[in-house]
Enzyme design. Structure first.
Site, short mmCIF file in Angstrom:
data_model
loop_
_atom_site.label_atom_id
_atom_site.label_comp_id
_atom_site.label_asym_id
_atom_site.label_seq_id
_atom_site.Cartn_x
_atom_site.Cartn_y
_atom_site.Cartn_z
N HIS A 96 57.71 43.70 46.33
CA HIS A 96 58.10 44.76 45.42
C HIS A 96 58.64 44.12 44.15
O HIS A 96 59.81 44.25 43.83
CB HIS A 96 59.15 45.68 46.05
CG HIS A 96 58.68 46.32 47.33
ND1 HIS A 96 59.54 46.90 48.23
CD2 HIS A 96 57.45 46.47 47.86
CE1 HIS A 96 58.84 47.38 49.26
NE2 HIS A 96 57.57 47.12 49.05
C1 LIG Z 1 52.51 43.25 52.90
C2 LIG Z 1 52.78 44.33 51.90
C3 LIG Z 1 53.33 45.54 52.29
C4 LIG Z 1 53.58 46.54 51.35
N1 LIG Z 1 54.08 47.73 51.77
C5 LIG Z 1 54.36 48.71 50.88
C6 LIG Z 1 54.89 49.95 51.30
O1 LIG Z 1 55.05 50.22 52.49
N2 LIG Z 1 55.17 50.88 50.36
C7 LIG Z 1 54.99 50.65 49.04
O2 LIG Z 1 55.31 51.52 48.24
N3 LIG Z 1 54.46 49.48 48.61
C8 LIG Z 1 54.16 48.51 49.50
N4 LIG Z 1 53.61 47.33 49.06
C9 LIG Z 1 53.34 47.17 47.63
C10 LIG Z 1 52.02 47.81 47.23
O3 LIG Z 1 50.97 47.19 47.92
C11 LIG Z 1 51.83 47.68 45.73
O4 LIG Z 1 52.88 48.37 45.09
C12 LIG Z 1 50.52 48.29 45.23
O5 LIG Z 1 49.41 47.79 45.90
C13 LIG Z 1 50.43 48.04 43.74
O6 LIG Z 1 49.22 48.52 43.19
P1 LIG Z 1 48.61 47.79 41.94
O7 LIG Z 1 47.35 48.47 41.61
O8 LIG Z 1 49.65 47.69 40.90
O9 LIG Z 1 48.36 46.30 42.44
P2 LIG Z 1 47.33 45.79 43.58
O10 LIG Z 1 47.08 46.86 44.58
O11 LIG Z 1 47.85 44.51 44.09
O12 LIG Z 1 46.02 45.53 42.76
C14 LIG Z 1 45.94 44.60 41.71
C15 LIG Z 1 44.56 43.97 41.75
O13 LIG Z 1 44.35 43.24 40.56
C16 LIG Z 1 43.64 42.07 40.85
N5 LIG Z 1 43.82 41.09 39.78
C17 LIG Z 1 44.96 40.42 39.48
N6 LIG Z 1 44.76 39.60 38.44
C18 LIG Z 1 43.47 39.76 38.07
C19 LIG Z 1 42.67 39.17 37.05
N7 LIG Z 1 43.16 38.27 36.20
N8 LIG Z 1 41.37 39.55 36.95
C20 LIG Z 1 40.83 40.47 37.81
N9 LIG Z 1 41.57 41.05 38.79
C21 LIG Z 1 42.86 40.70 38.92
C22 LIG Z 1 44.19 41.63 42.18
O14 LIG Z 1 43.31 40.76 42.86
C23 LIG Z 1 44.40 42.96 42.89
O15 LIG Z 1 43.29 43.31 43.68
C24 LIG Z 1 53.32 46.32 49.99
C25 LIG Z 1 52.77 45.09 49.59
C26 LIG Z 1 52.49 44.11 50.53
C27 LIG Z 1 51.88 42.84 50.08
#
Ligand SMILES: Cc1cc2nc3c(=O)[nH]c(=O)nc-3n(C[C@H](O)[C@H](O)[C@H](O)COP(=O)(O)OP(=O)(O)OC[C@H]3O[C@@H](n4cnc5c(N)ncnc54)[C@H](O)[C@@H]3O)c2cc1C
Ligand code: SF4
Lengths: 579, 248
Positions: A500
Site C-alpha cells: 500500500h
Molecule cells: C499481495 C497484495 C495484496 C493486496 N491486497 C489488497 C487488498 O486486499 N485491498 C486493497 O485495497 N489493495 C490491495 N493490494 C493493492 C492493490 O493490488 C493495488 O492497490 C491495485 O492493484 C492498484 O492498481 P493500479 O492500477 O494502480 O496498479 P497495478 O494493479 O499494480 O497495475 C499497474 C500495472 O502497470 C504496469 N507497469 C508498471 N510500469 C510500467 C511501465 N513502465 N510500462 C508498462 N507497464 C507498466 C505493471 O506491470 C502493472 O501491471 C494488494 C497488493 C498486493 C501486492
C-alpha cells in the site's frame, strides 16, 4: 530508432485496475485506446496450478521482476540509497491485471475525514497538532463528490459487504451480501461487541455469490480456497481487472492490449504530451505510440518515476518543501497483535483473501485525539485468509528460530493462533519522498526510482496505540497469551509489510502543493492524467484500492470531458470551483 | 440475494476443466473426509500389495557433490530435527529440495537486481552482496567443515548433535568465524529458510516427501475449496493432496 506507430485517441501505461478501468470507460465511449503493459498476458486459464505456496507466495511468481527494475532505498536524506535487490517490504504487480490479479480484495472507501484531513484536524485540534514537518493537506475533493464513483467501482467489482456503522455513509447497499461469518470471525465480533465496539463484515472482492456486473461480466462465488493473497483465482471468483474491465474494454473492439511493452518515456512538446516511447521486452524493439491523451496507470512507483524521467512537473525538494513530483510518499502502519490459544484448534488453513471482520472505532477521527500524540488511526480486523505452512510459523517471541523447540512450537501453534491487524494510516513527512537515483539503472538504462522513507513519531505513537487495542481484543477473545506487535526502530525494506504505497503525484486544489487536480489531470500538462494511489495526499486507515477505483472512475469521466473541451477541467484556487 | 450459506459452484469453463484435470468430481466442495476417502486409496493399494518400494528418480543431484549433500542433510536435520511428532529435514528430503533449487533460477539469483556497485548496507537496506546464492551456499558448507575441523578436529557430519548445534549457533550469530565473500549469517539464513521451504513446499519440488511435512502441520495442501467446511466449529482434519492430483 524507435518505430513510430499510428496515433490513437488514448494510451495507458500499465494495465492493472486503473489502466483497465480507463480502457473500459473510454472504449465504451467509442474512443480508441491502446493499453501498454510491461508484463505478460494472463487469465484464469493460467491459474490451474496456482495452489503452490512456494512458487507464488514465497518466490513471488506473479510479481515484479527485480532483475529488470527495482528501486533504491534509504531511511534518511543524508544516507546512501542502495538497490532493493529482491522484493520484500512490498510486492508490485507485473503482467496484465497488475497487482489486481493477486490482491486480497479488501475494498474500502476512505473516510470523509481523509479527504479533508488538514482543515478538519486544524479546526478540531488547532494548527500545531503534528507540527509543520508533517505535510498533510486536503485532497481537493470531498467525500460527497466522490461517493458515486466509489459505488461505481463497487458495482464493477461486485463487492460483498454489509453496513459499517462507523464508516463513510453509503447511498446504496453493497452489490452482494457479506461473505460467511466463519467461527473465527464470529468470535471476533462477539468479543468486540462485548467491548462496546462496532464490528461488521469486511467488504470483499471475493464474492459471496455469483454476480453479473453492469458491464455484463460474470464473477463467480468464492470457494474459500485459502490461496488468495499473492495468487490468482482459478475460479474467476476474485474480482480482478482480468475478469471485469479488461474483457469489457475488449468487447467494444476499440481497445488494443499490448503486453510485454515497457514504457520508458512520456514524450511531450510545448507543454503537451504527444505519446509514449516503449520497448518490446521480448525482442528489444523500440516503438513510439502517439496519442491525444496519455494516461499513467503504472502504479505509484512508476507513475512518479516516469514523470521525473520525462521531466514533467516540478520535482519535490525536501529542503525547501517546494515542488510536487515525489512529494508525500506514504505507506501503511501495520500494527496488530497475535493471540495463542492452548486448548483450541482453528480451521485457519481455510479462508479467503477478504474473509474478515472489522471495527472502525479507532479509525480516522472516530475517536477523540485531544489527549493523544498522533492523529488518525486505522481499521482493526481479524482475517481468515488461509494460513500456509512456509510463510506462517507463528510462535511466541521467546521461541528459538530453529531446532527442536522451534519445530515443536511451530507445529503446535499453527492452528492455535489468531491475529488482529490494523491498516494504520500513514501521514506525510517532509523527509519521506520519491526522487530519481543518480547511480543505479534499470535494464533499459534509465535511472531507478529512489525511496527515502522512515517511520515518524506519529507512526510510532499510532502503532503503539492500535497494537494495544488489538491485544485487548484478543484477550477478550480468550487467548491464553497475547503479544502486541512492536514497530521496528527504522522502516526496514526486507520483511513484507504491505503493498500500500501511496503519494508522489498527489491530488489537491493548488498547483503549488499538488501535481494533479481532482480528475487526476496534471496541472502542468492538460492532456496527461496520472491515476492511482500516487494521487493520495496521505494514506488512510484502510487498504487503498476502493479509493483508487473511485478516483479512476472520476478520472475516466474527466478524460471523456477533456476530449470534448481540451482544457484544464478544474480551476486552481483555494475556493475550488469547476470551470 | 441468495443465502450465502448455500454452496454455489461457479459453472464456468475453467473450473470444469480444473476438476477434469484433477480427476476428482466431488463438485468442488470439500467436506471433511469426502476427499480423504478418495485420495489414499492409491497408497493403500500399494501397502497391501507389498509391491517393490517405488523409486523416486528425482532423488539425485543436480548441484551438490555427495559430500556437500551429506553436510546439507546433517545441517538441515539440526534445524528441523526428527522427533516424536514426525520426520525431520532428512526424512522429508529437504536436501534434495535445496539441491534442485540451487541448480536453478533461485540459485542463480535470476530475478534479483545484480547491478553493482555493492556497498555495505544499513541493516534496513537488505542484502547487497553480488555473490549468487549457489556460491554462498557452497562456501557456507565448506565453512561448516572448516570451523568444525578447527574447533572439534572433525568434519561437520562426524560431530555429535550438540556439537553441530554449537557450530550452527556460531554461524547464526556471525561473530566468531568469517567466510570469504559472504558472512556466516547470510549462509545460515539461506540454510534456515530453505529448510522450512523444503519441509513444506509442494512435494513436486523434491522435499516434503509423501506430504509428511503437511501432515505434521495438519495442513491439507492443495484442496479445491472449503465452502462448507469453513463454517465448522470443530477442527476439520483433511487428508492432504498435492498438485500431482491435478494431473489426473
Ligand atoms: C499481495 C497484495 C495484496 C493486496 N491486497 C489488497 C487488498 O486486499 N485491498 C486493497 O485495497 N489493495 C490491495 N493490494 C493493492 C492493490 O493490488 C493495488 O492497490 C491495485 O492493484 C492498484 O492498481 P493500479 O492500477 O494502480 O496498479 P497495478 O494493479 O499494480 O497495475 C499497474 C500495472 O502497470 C504496469 N507497469 C508498471 N510500469 C510500467 C511501465 N513502465 N510500462 C508498462 N507497464 C507498466 C505493471 O506491470 C502493472 O501491471 C494488494 C497488493 C498486493 C501486492
Ligand atoms: S479464496 Fe475465493 S476468491 Fe480467493 S482465490 Fe480462492 S476461490 Fe478465489
Amino acid at each position: 530508432m524507435a518505430k513510430k506507430l499510428d496515433k490513437v485517441d488514448a494510451v495507458t501505461v500499465g494495465v492493472g485496475w486503473t489502466g483497465g478501468i480507463i480502457a473500459a470507460e473510454l472504449a465504451k465511449e467509442g474512443l480508441n485506446v491502446v493499453g501498454l503493459e510491461r508484463g505478460g498476458d494472463r487469465s484464469t486459464e493460467d491459474f490451474q496450478m496456482i495452489h503452490d505456496e512456494y512458487r507464488y507466495a514465497v518466490r513471488y511468481g506473479l510479481m515484479q521482476d527485480t532483475s529488470k527494475e527495482t528501486i533504491t532505498f534509504r531511511n534518511k536524506p543524508d544516507e546512501r540509497a542502495l538497490p532493493m535487490r529482491r522484493l520484500g517490504s512490498f510486492l508490485p504487480g507485473e503482467g496484465v491485471g497488475g497487482a489486481g490479479d493477486h490482491w486480497n480484495g479488501h475494498t474500502w472507501r476512505f473516510l470523509p475525514y481523509d479527504l479533508e484531513i488538514k482543515s478538519q484536524t486544524d479546526k478540531k485540534y488547532g494548527k500545531d497538532k503534528l507540527g509543520e514537518d508533517y505535510t498533510i493537506q486536503d485532497w481537493g475533493i470531498t467525500y460527497d463528490e466522490l461517493e458515486p464513483y466509489f459505488y461505481k467501482f463497487e458495482q464493477t467489482a461486485g463487492i460483498s459487504g454489509e453496513e459499517n456503522p462507523m464508516g463513510a455513509p453509503r447511498k446504496h447497499d453493497y452489490p452482494t451480501g457479506p461473505m460467511k461469518s466463519s467461527p473465527i470471525l464470529y468470535r471476533f465480533k462477539k468479543a468486540t461487541k462485548n467491548m462496546k465496539l462496532h464490528p461488521f463484515q469486511l467488504p470483499s472482492a471475493n464474492l459471496s455469490e455469483q454476480y453479473e456486473n453492469p458491464d455484463g461480466e460474470t464473477i463467480n462465488a468464492c470457494q474459500y480456497c485459502g490461496f488468495c493473497e499473492r495468487f490468482g483465482c482459478e475460479y474467476g471468483a476474485k474480482s480482478s481487472p482480468n475478469i471485469t474491465v479488461i474483457p469489457t474494454a475488449k468487447k467494444t473492439g476499440n481497445f488494443e492490449l499490448r503486453a510485454d511493452s515497457n514504457v520508458v518515456e512520456v514524450l511531450h512538446e510545448g507543454g503537451r504530451a504527444t505519446g509514449v516511447r516503449y520497448v518490446d521486452v521480448k525482442t528489444g524493439e523500440e516503438f513510439v505510440q502517439p496519442a491525444d491523451v496519455v494516461i499513467l496507470t503504472s502504479y505509484v512507483l512508476n507513475n512518479t518515476r516516469l514523470l521525473l524521467q520525462s521531466k514533467l512537473g516540478k520535482p519535490y525538494d525536501p529542503k525547501t518543501k517546494e515542488g510536487v513530483i515525489g512529494k508525500n510518499y506514504c505507506y501503511q502502519i501495520t500494527a496488530g497483535a497475535t493471540g495463542f490459544f492452548e486448548d483450541e484448534k482453528f480451521n485457519s488453513f481455510m479462508g479467503a483473501g477478504s474473509l474478515g471482520a472489522t471495527v472502525d472505532d479507532y479509525n480516522g477521527d472516530n475517536f477523540d485525539h485531544k489527549d493523544l500524540d498522533f492523529i488518525h488511526g486505522g481499521s482493526l480486523s481479524i482475517t481468515q485468509t488461509g494460513q500456509r505452512p512456509i510463510e506462517n510459523n507463528p510462535v511466541p517471541k521467546d521461541t528459538p528460530k530453529w531446532g527442536k523447540d522451534f519445530k515443536e512450537k511451530s507445529l503446535h501453534y499453527f492452528n492455535r493462533s489468531l491475529s488482529v491487524g490494523a491498516q494504520g494510516a500513514s501521514m506525510p513527512h517532509r523527509n519521506n519522498y520519491l526522487s530519481l537515483d543518480e547511480n543505479y539503472k534499470d535494464a533499459y538504462g534509465n535511472p531507478l526510482l529512489k525511496l527515502t522513507y522512515d517511520f515518524t513519531d506519529q507512526d510510532r505513537n499510532l502503532h503503539k496505540y492500535l497494537s494495544e487495542q488489538a491485544a485487548d481484543i484478543l484477550k477478550e477473545m480468550g487467548a491464553d497469551k497475547v503479544e502486541a506487535k512492536e514497530i521496528s526502530e527504522h522502516y526496514d525494506i526486507v520483511p513484507y509489510q504491505s503493498t500500500h504505497n501511496t503519494g508522489g503525484v498527489i491530488m489537491g486544489d493548488d498547483p503549488e502543493t499538488s501535481a494533479v487536480n481532482n480528475y487526476s489531470q496534471m496541472w502542468d500538462v492538460d492532456n496527461l492524467f496520472v491515476i492511482g494511489a500516487s494521487a493520495f495526499a496521505h494514506n488512510g486507515g484502510y487498504n487503498p484500492t476502493g479509493t483508487v477505483g473511485a478516483l479512476a472512475y472520476r478520472a475516466a469521466e474527466g478524460i471523456i470531458k477533456f476530449m470534448d473541451e481540451d482544457k484544464q477541467l478544474v480551476k486552481a484556487n483555494k475556493d475550488r470551483q469547476l470551470v | 440475494m441468495v443465502d450465502s450459506n448455500k454452496p454455489q459452484g461457479p459453472e464456468d469453463h475453467s473450473r470444469r476443466k480444473f476438476i477434469r484435470n484433477s480427476g476428482i468430481a466431488v463438485g468442488g466442495i470439500v467436506v471433511g473426509g469426502a476427499l480423504g476417502s478418495l485420495i489414499p486409496t492409491k497408497q493403500k493399494d500399494k501397502d497391501q500389495s507389498n509391491a517393490e518400494k517405488p523409486i523416486n528418480y528425482n532423488d539425485a543431484l543436480m548441484f551438490f557433490t555427495m559430500e556437500q549433500f551429506q553436510t546439507t542433510e546433517a545441517a538441515t536435520e539440526r534445524i528441523f530435527p526428527e522427533d516424536e511428532l514426525g520426520p525431520g529435514a532428512k526424512g522429508l528430503g529437504v536436501a534434495y529440495y535445496i539441491d534442485h533449487q540451487l541448480a536453478g533460477p533461485w540459485g542463480m539469483n535470476a530475478k534479483d537486481y545484480m547491478e553493482g556497485p555493492a556497498y555495505n548496507a544499513e541493516a534496513t537496506q537488505g542484502t547487497q552482496t553480488l555473490m549468487r546464492r549457489a556460491d554462498v551456499f557452497a562456501i557456507g558448507l565448506k565453512g561448516l567443515d572448516d570451523y568444525s575441523n578447527k574447533k572439534y578436529e572433525n568434519k561437520f557430519t562426524e560431530l555429535t548433535a550438540e556439537e553441530q548445534d554449537d557450530v550452527l549457533q556460531v554461524f547464526d550469530v556471525a561473530k566468531e568465524f568469517k567466510l570469504s565473500g559472504a558472512t556466516t549469517k547470510q549462509f545460515f539464513e539461506l540454510l534456515r529458510s530453505m529448510t522450512i521451504e523444503g519441509a513444506y513446499s509442494d512435494p513436486l519440488y523434491g522435499g516434503n516427501k509423501n506430504m509428511a511435512g503437511w501432515k505434521m502441520r495438519d495442513f491439507p495442501g492443495s484442496q479445491m475449496g472449503y465452502t462448507e467446511a469453513i463454517m465448522n466449529k470443530e477442527f476439520v482434519k483433511i487428508e492432504p493432496q498435492s498438485l500431482r492430483e491435478h494431473m489426473g
